[in-house]
Design a protein around this motif. Structure first.
Motif, short mmCIF file in Angstrom:
data_model
loop_
_atom_site.label_atom_id
_atom_site.label_comp_id
_atom_site.label_asym_id
_atom_site.label_seq_id
_atom_site.Cartn_x
_atom_site.Cartn_y
_atom_site.Cartn_z
N LEU A 59 45.43 -56.95 27.06
CA LEU A 59 44.24 -56.07 26.90
C LEU A 59 44.39 -54.65 27.57
CD1 LEU A 59 41.42 -58.60 26.83
CD2 LEU A 59 41.81 -56.78 25.21
N TRP A 60 44.82 -54.84 28.80
CA TRP A 60 44.74 -53.57 29.76
C TRP A 60 45.96 -52.69 29.79
CZ3 TRP A 60 39.75 -53.34 29.49
CH2 TRP A 60 38.92 -54.38 29.37
N ARG B 78 43.33 -51.62 20.61
CA ARG B 78 42.83 -51.00 21.55
C ARG B 78 42.69 -49.65 21.33
NH1 ARG B 78 45.76 -52.93 26.04
NH2 ARG B 78 47.50 -52.47 24.73
N ASP B 79 41.60 -48.82 21.74
CA ASP B 79 41.46 -47.64 21.59
C ASP B 79 40.88 -46.81 22.81
OD1 ASP B 79 38.73 -47.88 21.61
OD2 ASP B 79 38.54 -47.30 19.40
N ASP B 80 40.62 -47.58 24.04
CA ASP B 80 40.19 -47.04 25.19
C ASP B 80 38.82 -46.36 24.99
OD1 ASP B 80 42.20 -48.07 26.65
OD2 ASP B 80 43.34 -46.37 26.45
N ALA C 106 43.39 -56.41 21.83
CA ALA C 106 44.35 -55.83 22.35
C ALA C 106 44.89 -54.95 21.46
CB ALA C 106 45.35 -57.05 23.11
N TRP D 275 34.88 -50.31 22.87
CA TRP D 275 36.17 -51.02 23.01
C TRP D 275 36.15 -51.90 24.55
CZ3 TRP D 275 40.09 -51.44 26.31
CH2 TRP D 275 41.27 -52.43 25.71
N LYS D 276 35.98 -51.09 25.43
CA LYS D 276 36.01 -51.70 26.77
C LYS D 276 35.19 -52.67 27.05
CE LYS D 276 38.16 -47.83 28.77
NZ LYS D 276 38.44 -46.80 30.02
N ALA E 37 35.99 -55.92 25.03
CA ALA E 37 37.10 -56.36 25.79
C ALA E 37 36.66 -56.83 26.87
CB ALA E 37 38.16 -55.18 26.03
#
Length: 159
Positions: free
Chosen positions: A121-122, A74-76, A71, A80-81, A84
């Motif tokens: 996280l999101w 996070r770099d999208d 979290a 990373w996704k 996560a």
């Protein structure tokens, strides 16, 4: 002749009485051994359950830390996704194991903590920092886990 009959009767009475006492002693000793064996087995089961609980808590805390780190980082990106999602899947598995191995009160707190981790996280927290959002559920869970482990296992069922 009458003396011989009385001697035989007394002898027979002694044999019956001795046999009865021997049977009583053997039965009492056998019951005591069985009770001690049951206590020993219960203690062994409780010790094994405690080790299992400690291992699960350690794993849950490690995976929760990985989720916190994800979290924070996070770099999208796709990588990373994927990371996560993997961490979150493992965290939900740990949460379900808490449901199995611990009382429902601790499970509820574990679930609240996992939901808070899922949220951060999101999504960025609406107010405060990521840590402000996680602090309450995390501390409540850890305090309850410590309390749960401090209580002696008295054969209570989990959940």
């Amino acid at each position: 002749m009458q003396t011989q009959v009385w001697v035989a009767i007394l002898s027979l009475t002694g044999v019956v009485l001795g046999g009865g006492l021997s049977f009583l002693v053997q039965t009492t000793v056998q019951r005591r051994v069985e009770r001690n064996d049951q206590r020993r087995q219960a203690t062994e089961r409780a010790d094994a359950r405690r080790v299992e609980q400690l291992d699960l808590l350690r794993q849950f805390i490690q995976v929760a830390q990985q989720a916190e780190r994800a979290a924070e980082d996070r770099d999208d990106s796709a990588a990373w996704k994927s990371k996560a999602l993997d961490v979150l899947d493992e965290l939900w598995v740990c949460e379900r194991m808490v449901h199995i191995l611990f009382a429902s009160s601790l499970h509820g707190l574990a679930r609240a903590y996992v939901k808070a981790l899922d949220h951060v996280l999101w999504q960025e927290p609406a107010e405060g920092t990521l840590w402000d959002h996680l602090k309450g559920p995390k501390v409540e869970f850890l305090d309850a886990a410590r309390k749960e482990l401090a209580e002696p296992f008295a054969g209570k069922p989990a959940g």
